[in-house]
Motif scaffolding. Structure first.
Motif, PDB file in Angstrom:
ATOM      1  N   GLN A 108      39.567  37.215  48.013  1.00  0.00           N
ATOM      2  CA  GLN A 108      39.141  36.567  49.255  1.00  0.00           C
ATOM      3  C   GLN A 108      38.448  35.230  48.971  1.00  0.00           C
ATOM      4  OE1 GLN A 108      36.290  38.819  51.484  1.00  0.00           O
ATOM      5  NE2 GLN A 108      36.601  37.616  53.345  1.00  0.00           N
ATOM      6  N   MET A 109      37.584  35.199  47.990  1.00  0.00           N
ATOM      7  CA  MET A 109      36.829  33.989  47.662  1.00  0.00           C
ATOM      8  C   MET A 109      37.747  32.829  47.281  1.00  0.00           C
ATOM      9  SD  MET A 109      33.859  33.579  44.755  1.00  0.00           S
ATOM     10  CE  MET A 109      35.001  33.785  43.389  1.00  0.00           C
ATOM     11  N   LEU A 110      38.821  33.134  46.552  1.00  0.00           N
ATOM     12  CA  LEU A 110      39.740  32.089  46.104  1.00  0.00           C
ATOM     13  C   LEU A 110      40.972  31.958  47.001  1.00  0.00           C
ATOM     14  CD1 LEU A 110      39.528  32.607  42.236  1.00  0.00           C
ATOM     15  CD2 LEU A 110      38.400  30.863  43.633  1.00  0.00           C
ATOM     16  N   HIS A 111      40.986  32.692  48.112  1.00  0.00           N
ATOM     17  CA  HIS A 111      42.070  32.626  49.110  1.00  0.00           C
ATOM     18  C   HIS A 111      43.436  32.878  48.468  1.00  0.00           C
ATOM     19  CE1 HIS A 111      38.964  31.023  51.708  1.00  0.00           C
ATOM     20  NE2 HIS A 111      38.734  30.067  50.823  1.00  0.00           N
ATOM     21  N   LEU A 112      43.521  33.973  47.714  1.00  0.00           N
ATOM     22  CA  LEU A 112      44.756  34.322  47.021  1.00  0.00           C
ATOM     23  C   LEU A 112      45.601  35.268  47.865  1.00  0.00           C
ATOM     24  CD1 LEU A 112      43.280  35.048  43.464  1.00  0.00           C
ATOM     25  CD2 LEU A 112      44.452  32.974  44.210  1.00  0.00           C
ATOM     26  N   SER A 113      46.911  35.088  47.817  1.00  0.00           N
ATOM     27  CA  SER A 113      47.817  36.060  48.425  1.00  0.00           C
ATOM     28  C   SER A 113      47.948  37.236  47.465  1.00  0.00           C
ATOM     29  CB  SER A 113      49.192  35.422  48.662  1.00  0.00           C
ATOM     30  OG  SER A 113      49.827  35.169  47.412  1.00  0.00           O
ATOM     31  N   ASN A 114      48.604  38.299  47.917  1.00  0.00           N
ATOM     32  CA  ASN A 114      48.815  39.448  47.027  1.00  0.00           C
ATOM     33  C   ASN A 114      49.623  39.045  45.801  1.00  0.00           C
ATOM     34  OD1 ASN A 114      47.389  41.192  48.676  1.00  0.00           O
ATOM     35  ND2 ASN A 114      49.214  41.867  49.787  1.00  0.00           N
ATOM     36  N   GLY A 115      50.639  38.232  45.993  1.00  0.00           N
ATOM     37  CA  GLY A 115      51.465  37.779  44.878  1.00  0.00           C
ATOM     38  C   GLY A 115      50.689  36.917  43.899  1.00  0.00           C
ATOM     39  N   GLN A 116      49.867  36.020  44.434  1.00  0.00           N
ATOM     40  CA  GLN A 116      49.055  35.169  43.576  1.00  0.00           C
ATOM     41  C   GLN A 116      48.050  36.004  42.780  1.00  0.00           C
ATOM     42  OE1 GLN A 116      47.673  32.678  46.777  1.00  0.00           O
ATOM     43  NE2 GLN A 116      48.842  30.921  46.025  1.00  0.00           N
ATOM     44  N   LEU A 117      47.451  36.984  43.441  1.00  0.00           N
ATOM     45  CA  LEU A 117      46.502  37.858  42.746  1.00  0.00           C
ATOM     46  C   LEU A 117      47.196  38.602  41.611  1.00  0.00           C
ATOM     47  CD1 LEU A 117      43.684  39.144  42.475  1.00  0.00           C
ATOM     48  CD2 LEU A 117      44.452  40.887  44.105  1.00  0.00           C
ATOM     49  N   GLY A 118      48.368  39.128  41.872  1.00  0.00           N
ATOM     50  CA  GLY A 118      49.119  39.830  40.831  1.00  0.00           C
ATOM     51  C   GLY A 118      49.423  38.936  39.643  1.00  0.00           C
ATOM     52  N   THR A 119      49.766  37.704  39.928  1.00  0.00           N
ATOM     53  CA  THR A 119      50.050  36.743  38.858  1.00  0.00           C
ATOM     54  C   THR A 119      48.784  36.437  38.063  1.00  0.00           C
ATOM     55  OG1 THR A 119      51.817  35.777  40.181  1.00  0.00           O
ATOM     56  CG2 THR A 119      50.968  34.446  38.363  1.00  0.00           C
ATOM     57  N   VAL A 120      47.680  36.233  38.757  1.00  0.00           N
ATOM     58  CA  VAL A 120      46.406  35.942  38.100  1.00  0.00           C
ATOM     59  C   VAL A 120      45.975  37.118  37.227  1.00  0.00           C
ATOM     60  CG1 VAL A 120      43.938  35.601  38.545  1.00  0.00           C
ATOM     61  CG2 VAL A 120      45.619  34.231  39.777  1.00  0.00           C
ATOM     62  N   LEU A 121      46.129  38.340  37.737  1.00  0.00           N
ATOM     63  CA  LEU A 121      45.718  39.526  36.976  1.00  0.00           C
ATOM     64  C   LEU A 121      46.545  39.721  35.706  1.00  0.00           C
ATOM     65  CD1 LEU A 121      45.003  42.086  39.840  1.00  0.00           C
ATOM     66  CD2 LEU A 121      43.355  40.824  38.440  1.00  0.00           C
ATOM     67  N   PHE A 122      47.724  39.131  35.681  1.00  0.00           N
ATOM     68  CA  PHE A 122      48.569  39.206  34.492  1.00  0.00           C
ATOM     69  C   PHE A 122      47.916  38.493  33.299  1.00  0.00           C
ATOM     70  CE2 PHE A 122      52.569  38.121  32.126  1.00  0.00           C
ATOM     71  CZ  PHE A 122      52.939  39.423  31.853  1.00  0.00           C
TER      72      PHE A 122
END
Length: 169
Positions: free
Chosen positions: A44-58
Motif C-alpha cells: 500500500q505504501m508504495l502503491h504496488l499492484s499484485n503483479g508488481q508486488l510479486g515481482t518485487v518479492l522475487f
C-alpha cells in the motif's frame, strides 16, 4: 555414537551454548515474520499492484541464490555472530525503503543475509548437537517456528495500531 561424559561444570557451559544457538533460530523467525506481517502495508505504501508486488518479492530468492556460493566462506571467515546482526539490520533497510528500487535492493540483501543466517545457525547447531551426543536439531528448528509465530503476533499488533513500518522494524 559419540560418547560424552559431562561433568556438572560442563553441563552449564553446554546448556549456555544450547540457549545461544536457540536464540540464533528464534530471532530470525521473529525477523522474517515481522517482515511478512507488514507486506500488505509495504504494498500500500508504495502503491504496488499484485503483479508488481510479486515481482518485487522475487528479489528475496534472487538474493539467496547470489549468496549461496559464498555463505560458507563468509561464515567461516567472519563468524556466526555477525551474520545474526547483519540479518536484523537488513530489516531496518526494508522498513525505510521509500521507493520500489530501494525495496528491491533491500530484499535482495534480505535474501542474501537469510542465506548467510541459515548457514551460520545450522553450523552452530551441528556443533552443539555433536557436543550433546544426541539429536537436538529439531528443537532448534522448532524455535525458528516459535519465533515466526511470535513475530507474526507482534506484526499483527503493530499493523493494527498503525505503527509505521520503520518504527516496527
Amino acid at each position: 555414537l559419540l560418547r560424552m561424559t559431562v561433568s556438572l561444570s560442563n553441563l552449564s557451559d553446554l546448556a549456555r551454548k544450547r540457549v545461544a544457538v536457540a536464540a540464533y533460530y528464534f530471532v530470525p523467525g521473529v525477523v522474517f515474520a515481522s517482515w511478512a506481517s507488514r507486506i500488505p502495508d509495504v504494498k500500500q505504501m508504495l502503491h504496488l499492484s499484485n503483479g508488481q508486488l510479486g515481482t518485487v518479492l522475487f528479489a528475496i530468492p534472487i538474493g539467496q541464490l547470489l549468496m549461496m556460493a559464498f555463505s560458507g566462506i563468509l561464515v567461516s571467515r567472519f563468524g556466526s555472530k555477525k551474520m545474526l546482526v547483519l540479518y536484523v539490520l537488513v530489516l531496518f533497510c526494508i522498513g525505510s525503503s521509500t521507493t520500489v528500487f530501494h525495496l528491491i535492493l533491500s530484499l535482495i540483501a534480505f535474501g542474501m543475509m537469510a542465506n548467510l543466517m541459515n548457514i551460520a545457525t545450522n553450523t552452530q547447531a551441528c556443533l552443539v548437537e555433536k557436543m550433546y551426543g544426541r539429536n537436538i536439531m529439531s528443537s532448534f528448528h522448532g524455535l525458528w517456528s516459535l519465533g515466526g509465530f511470535s513475530g507474526g503476533i507482534i506484526g499483527a499488533i503493530f499493523a493494527n495500531t498503525l505503527l509505521p513500518i520503520d518504527v516496527h522494524f
